[in-house]
Design a protein around this motif. Structure first.
Motif, PDB file in Angstrom:
ATOM      1  N   ARG A  89      26.033  35.592  24.308  1.00 63.94           N
ATOM      2  CA  ARG A  89      27.051  34.934  23.490  1.00 63.94           C
ATOM      3  C   ARG A  89      28.435  35.075  24.133  1.00 63.94           C
ATOM      4  NH1 ARG A  89      26.667  31.940  19.286  1.00 63.94           N
ATOM      5  NH2 ARG A  89      27.937  33.190  17.889  1.00 63.94           N
ATOM      6  N   VAL A  90      28.703  36.252  24.669  1.00 65.52           N
ATOM      7  CA  VAL A  90      29.987  36.471  25.331  1.00 65.52           C
ATOM      8  C   VAL A  90      30.102  35.567  26.561  1.00 65.52           C
ATOM      9  CG1 VAL A  90      31.414  38.153  26.573  1.00 65.52           C
ATOM     10  CG2 VAL A  90      30.202  38.833  24.487  1.00 65.52           C
ATOM     11  N   ILE A  91      29.042  35.497  27.351  1.00 64.31           N
ATOM     12  CA  ILE A  91      29.047  34.625  28.527  1.00 64.31           C
ATOM     13  C   ILE A  91      29.178  33.163  28.119  1.00 64.31           C
ATOM     14  CG2 ILE A  91      27.592  33.738  30.405  1.00 64.31           C
ATOM     15  CD1 ILE A  91      26.534  36.604  30.747  1.00 64.31           C
ATOM     16  N   ASP A  92      28.458  32.762  27.058  1.00 64.29           N
ATOM     17  CA  ASP A  92      28.547  31.382  26.577  1.00 64.29           C
ATOM     18  C   ASP A  92      29.984  31.018  26.217  1.00 64.29           C
ATOM     19  OD1 ASP A  92      25.838  31.205  26.918  1.00 64.29           O
ATOM     20  OD2 ASP A  92      25.344  31.334  24.784  1.00 64.29           O
ATOM     21  N   LEU A  93      30.671  31.945  25.552  1.00 64.59           N
ATOM     22  CA  LEU A  93      32.072  31.703  25.188  1.00 64.59           C
ATOM     23  C   LEU A  93      32.935  31.572  26.433  1.00 64.59           C
ATOM     24  CD1 LEU A  93      34.549  31.552  23.382  1.00 64.59           C
ATOM     25  CD2 LEU A  93      34.471  34.045  23.153  1.00 64.59           C
TER      26      LEU A  93
ATOM     27  N   ASN B 104      34.520  44.838  35.052  1.00 66.73           N
ATOM     28  CA  ASN B 104      35.362  44.313  33.973  1.00 66.73           C
ATOM     29  C   ASN B 104      35.474  42.789  33.994  1.00 66.73           C
ATOM     30  OD1 ASN B 104      37.135  47.204  34.584  1.00 66.73           O
ATOM     31  ND2 ASN B 104      36.413  46.754  32.531  1.00 66.73           N
ATOM     32  N   PHE B 105      34.773  42.145  34.931  1.00 69.13           N
ATOM     33  CA  PHE B 105      34.946  40.701  35.094  1.00 69.13           C
ATOM     34  C   PHE B 105      33.606  39.972  35.118  1.00 69.13           C
ATOM     35  CE2 PHE B 105      38.596  42.823  36.931  1.00 69.13           C
ATOM     36  CZ  PHE B 105      39.644  42.156  36.298  1.00 69.13           C
ATOM     37  N   ILE B 106      33.577  38.806  34.483  1.00 72.07           N
ATOM     38  CA  ILE B 106      32.399  37.945  34.461  1.00 72.07           C
ATOM     39  C   ILE B 106      32.529  36.912  35.575  1.00 72.07           C
ATOM     40  CG2 ILE B 106      31.096  36.255  33.097  1.00 72.07           C
ATOM     41  CD1 ILE B 106      32.196  37.626  30.579  1.00 72.07           C
ATOM     42  N   VAL B 107      31.496  36.788  36.382  1.00 71.53           N
ATOM     43  CA  VAL B 107      31.501  35.790  37.453  1.00 71.53           C
ATOM     44  C   VAL B 107      30.789  34.543  36.940  1.00 71.53           C
ATOM     45  CG1 VAL B 107      30.761  35.225  39.791  1.00 71.53           C
ATOM     46  CG2 VAL B 107      31.498  37.553  39.242  1.00 71.53           C
ATOM     47  N   ALA B 108      31.526  33.445  36.807  1.00 71.18           N
ATOM     48  CA  ALA B 108      30.945  32.196  36.307  1.00 71.18           C
ATOM     49  C   ALA B 108      30.694  31.241  37.467  1.00 71.18           C
ATOM     50  CB  ALA B 108      31.876  31.546  35.291  1.00 71.18           C
ATOM     51  N   LYS B 109      29.628  30.454  37.355  1.00 65.75           N
ATOM     52  CA  LYS B 109      29.279  29.476  38.381  1.00 65.75           C
ATOM     53  C   LYS B 109      29.142  28.086  37.780  1.00 65.75           C
ATOM     54  CE  LYS B 109      26.992  32.630  41.611  1.00 65.75           C
ATOM     55  NZ  LYS B 109      25.743  32.892  42.383  1.00 65.75           N
TER      56      LYS B 109
ATOM     57  N   HIS C 177      30.580  21.444  36.399  1.00 60.16           N
ATOM     58  CA  HIS C 177      30.852  22.124  35.133  1.00 60.16           C
ATOM     59  C   HIS C 177      30.308  23.553  35.196  1.00 60.16           C
ATOM     60  CE1 HIS C 177      30.906  17.843  33.741  1.00 60.16           C
ATOM     61  NE2 HIS C 177      31.969  18.287  33.111  1.00 60.16           N
ATOM     62  N   PHE C 178      31.065  24.476  34.653  1.00 57.05           N
ATOM     63  CA  PHE C 178      30.561  25.850  34.575  1.00 57.05           C
ATOM     64  C   PHE C 178      29.327  25.869  33.674  1.00 57.05           C
ATOM     65  CE2 PHE C 178      35.004  26.581  35.740  1.00 57.05           C
ATOM     66  CZ  PHE C 178      34.854  27.516  36.762  1.00 57.05           C
ATOM     67  N   ASN C 179      28.281  26.598  34.094  1.00 53.34           N
ATOM     68  CA  ASN C 179      27.061  26.602  33.293  1.00 53.34           C
ATOM     69  C   ASN C 179      26.363  27.959  33.225  1.00 53.34           C
ATOM     70  OD1 ASN C 179      26.086  26.663  35.937  1.00 53.34           O
ATOM     71  ND2 ASN C 179      24.282  25.437  35.439  1.00 53.34           N
ATOM     72  N   GLN C 180      26.903  28.992  33.912  1.00 55.49           N
ATOM     73  CA  GLN C 180      26.291  30.311  33.809  1.00 55.49           C
ATOM     74  C   GLN C 180      27.299  31.389  34.171  1.00 55.49           C
ATOM     75  OE1 GLN C 180      23.068  30.183  36.774  1.00 55.49           O
ATOM     76  NE2 GLN C 180      24.217  31.650  38.015  1.00 55.49           N
ATOM     77  N   GLY C 181      27.000  32.620  33.757  1.00 54.41           N
ATOM     78  CA  GLY C 181      27.884  33.735  34.050  1.00 54.41           C
ATOM     79  C   GLY C 181      27.092  34.995  34.314  1.00 54.41           C
ATOM     80  N   THR C 182      27.704  35.918  35.053  1.00 56.74           N
ATOM     81  CA  THR C 182      27.043  37.166  35.424  1.00 56.74           C
ATOM     82  C   THR C 182      27.943  38.354  35.120  1.00 56.74           C
ATOM     83  OG1 THR C 182      25.780  36.096  37.200  1.00 56.74           O
ATOM     84  CG2 THR C 182      26.043  38.477  37.339  1.00 56.74           C
TER      85      THR C 182
ATOM     86  N   SER D 147      23.195  34.943  32.682  1.00 54.79           N
ATOM     87  CA  SER D 147      22.735  34.070  31.611  1.00 54.79           C
ATOM     88  C   SER D 147      23.221  32.645  31.862  1.00 54.79           C
ATOM     89  CB  SER D 147      23.259  34.552  30.253  1.00 54.79           C
ATOM     90  OG  SER D 147      22.836  33.694  29.214  1.00 54.79           O
ATOM     91  N   LYS D 148      22.302  31.696  31.680  1.00 57.51           N
ATOM     92  CA  LYS D 148      22.629  30.281  31.812  1.00 57.51           C
ATOM     93  C   LYS D 148      22.799  29.696  30.423  1.00 57.51           C
ATOM     94  CE  LYS D 148      21.225  26.272  34.545  1.00 57.51           C
ATOM     95  NZ  LYS D 148      20.222  25.751  35.503  1.00 57.51           N
ATOM     96  N   VAL D 149      23.850  28.930  30.228  1.00 59.45           N
ATOM     97  CA  VAL D 149      24.178  28.406  28.899  1.00 59.45           C
ATOM     98  C   VAL D 149      23.171  27.331  28.478  1.00 59.45           C
ATOM     99  CG1 VAL D 149      25.929  27.276  27.490  1.00 59.45           C
ATOM    100  CG2 VAL D 149      26.614  28.860  29.295  1.00 59.45           C
ATOM    101  N   ASN D 150      22.673  27.445  27.249  1.00 58.51           N
ATOM    102  CA  ASN D 150      21.772  26.443  26.684  1.00 58.51           C
ATOM    103  C   ASN D 150      22.620  25.408  25.947  1.00 58.51           C
ATOM    104  OD1 ASN D 150      19.887  24.927  25.270  1.00 58.51           O
ATOM    105  ND2 ASN D 150      18.593  26.705  24.779  1.00 58.51           N
TER     106      ASN D 150
END
Length: 405
Positions: A290-294, A324-329, A335-340, A351-354
């Protein structure tokens, strides 16, 4: 609710949790003199510089200086000066604001500030981003929440160079961040959020409450108010608040622009205590998604080119504190679609956003919202068309389906 930075630093050193406990109980705390006196001028200069570069927004004296030829190439005329004081109230918003400026990055991200963020958010908090805001001609904003996730997230607001005026106060409903109680649910019913407001005050939608005072007007017709605290922030203060709290910014008079910038940080689900109530019906992995999705949603919604600004990415702090940082791809479409999330010891959670999941929730929420205002014939005109950039509506309203509204 007001504490001095010196008191906070002493509490951190002594491992005294009383200020932290105040924050977690009521959902906000103001730290006076968070920005040191010798830093105020530099913060103001860099704030104005970012708006000038990224939004072509000049200060009053900046316009005069440029127009009179004391600032290199003339970019602006006297008409712009007139427009500055006659334009309609509006909002200017700049994402990755602190991250793109080396001086603001150094101010917000250093070992001393990290100890403060650790105190309020726990070990390995996750940085979600920053923004700069200008409420043109004192427009303020209505009662609203930012998000409604189960994982607590802290927004840190800085008011930049306030000018003496009537109004201009940050208002907040204490405790409205406590997601699982009846009080919070009733507050949710009073607002159309995350859909557009029916009324300019932002609440009393759907006739759940009587009409109340509009916080954006200084002189308002006599209407009832709702219980809240009204905070008068000074330049140099930092307001820490749980962004699930209902909050607003009142307008001011004379209609001077209101300048603010903020940081958004999240607690890390992988560092919750095993006895934390949030884990009774959730796994750490689901909460982290949920945090990554946001995070991903906001990068797309704000049209960001990169996860964070270049000054932050190239900083020593970023390289030292990867957890402390999320890596988004991004996907192939840009378009950004996932984060680590970096868990340490060469372990990662990705996690990949649904998008389809949130799309369905968003459409349902729009239809439920419309059904309150439209008859069956008009409802039939509501289609399932849903724009990619607006899927975050589903993310914002996802928690609602868990409760009986």
């Amino acid at each position: 609710m007001y504490f001095n930075i010196d008191d906070l630093e002493k509490a951190i050193k002594a491992k005294d949790n009383r200020i932290k406990n105040y924050y977690e109980t009521f959902g906000f705390v103001v730290i006076r003199n968070f920005i040191k006196k010798n830093e105020l001028r530099e913060i103001k200069i860099n704030y104005n510089q970012e708006f000038r570069i990224r939004k072509k927004e000049f200060t009053f004296f900046g316009i005069l200086k440029n127009r009179l030829g004391f600032d290199g190439v003339k970019e602006i005329g006297f008409r712009a000066l007139i427009r500055k004081f006659t334009r309609k109230p509006d909002i200017l918003f700049v994402p990755n604001f602190i991250d793109e400026n080396i001086n603001l990055t150094n101010f917000a991200f250093n070992d001393k500030k990290k100890s403060i963020y650790d105190y309020f958010l726990g070990k390995d908090w996750l940085y979600m981003g920053s923004d700069g805001q200008q409420y043109l001609r004192g427009g303020g904003f209505a009662w609203h929440r930012d998000w409604f996730l189960e994982v607590p997230q802290t927004k840190i607001f800085f008011l930049i160079d306030p000018i003496m005026s009537l109004g201009g106060k940050f208002k907040l409903i204490p405790g409205s961040s406590n997601i699982h109680d009846i009080y919070t649910h009733n507050l949710s019913k009073m607002s159309n959020w995350p859909m557009p407001n029916d009324f300019p005050e932002g609440v009393a939608d759907g006739n759940f409450l009587p009409r109340i005072k509009n916080p954006r007007l200084i002189y308002d017709p006599k209407k009832i108010n709702i219980p809240h605290v009204s905070l008068k922030l000074k330049f140099g203060d930092a307001l820490f608040f749980d962004q699930r709290n209902f909050h607003c910014l009142s307008g001011n008079y004379p209609r001077f622009d209101i300048k603010m910038m903020s940081l958004l940080m999240s607690k890390n689900p992988f560092h919750f205590s095993s006895s934390d109530p949030i884990l009774k019906k959730n796994t750490r992995e689901n909460l982290a998604r949920r945090v990554i999705d946001l995070m991903v949603s906001e990068r797309n919604h704000c049209s960001c080119d990169t996860t964070y600004g270049s000054s932050l990415i190239n900083s020593v702090f970023f390289k030292k504190n990867k957890k402390n940082f999320i890596v988004a791809k991004k996907d192939k479409g840009g378009h950004f679609n996932q984060g680590t999330i970096n868990l340490g010891k060469n372990k990662y959670f990705t996690s990949k956003v649904n998008f389809d999941y949130y799309k369905k929730i968003g459409i349902t929420h729009k239809r439920n919202y419309a059904s309150r205002k439209l008859d069956n014939k008009e409802m039939s005109k509501i289609t399932s068309t849903y724009h990619f950039d607006d899927f975050h509506l589903g993310l914002m309203s996802d928690e609602f389906k868990k409760f009986d509204y």
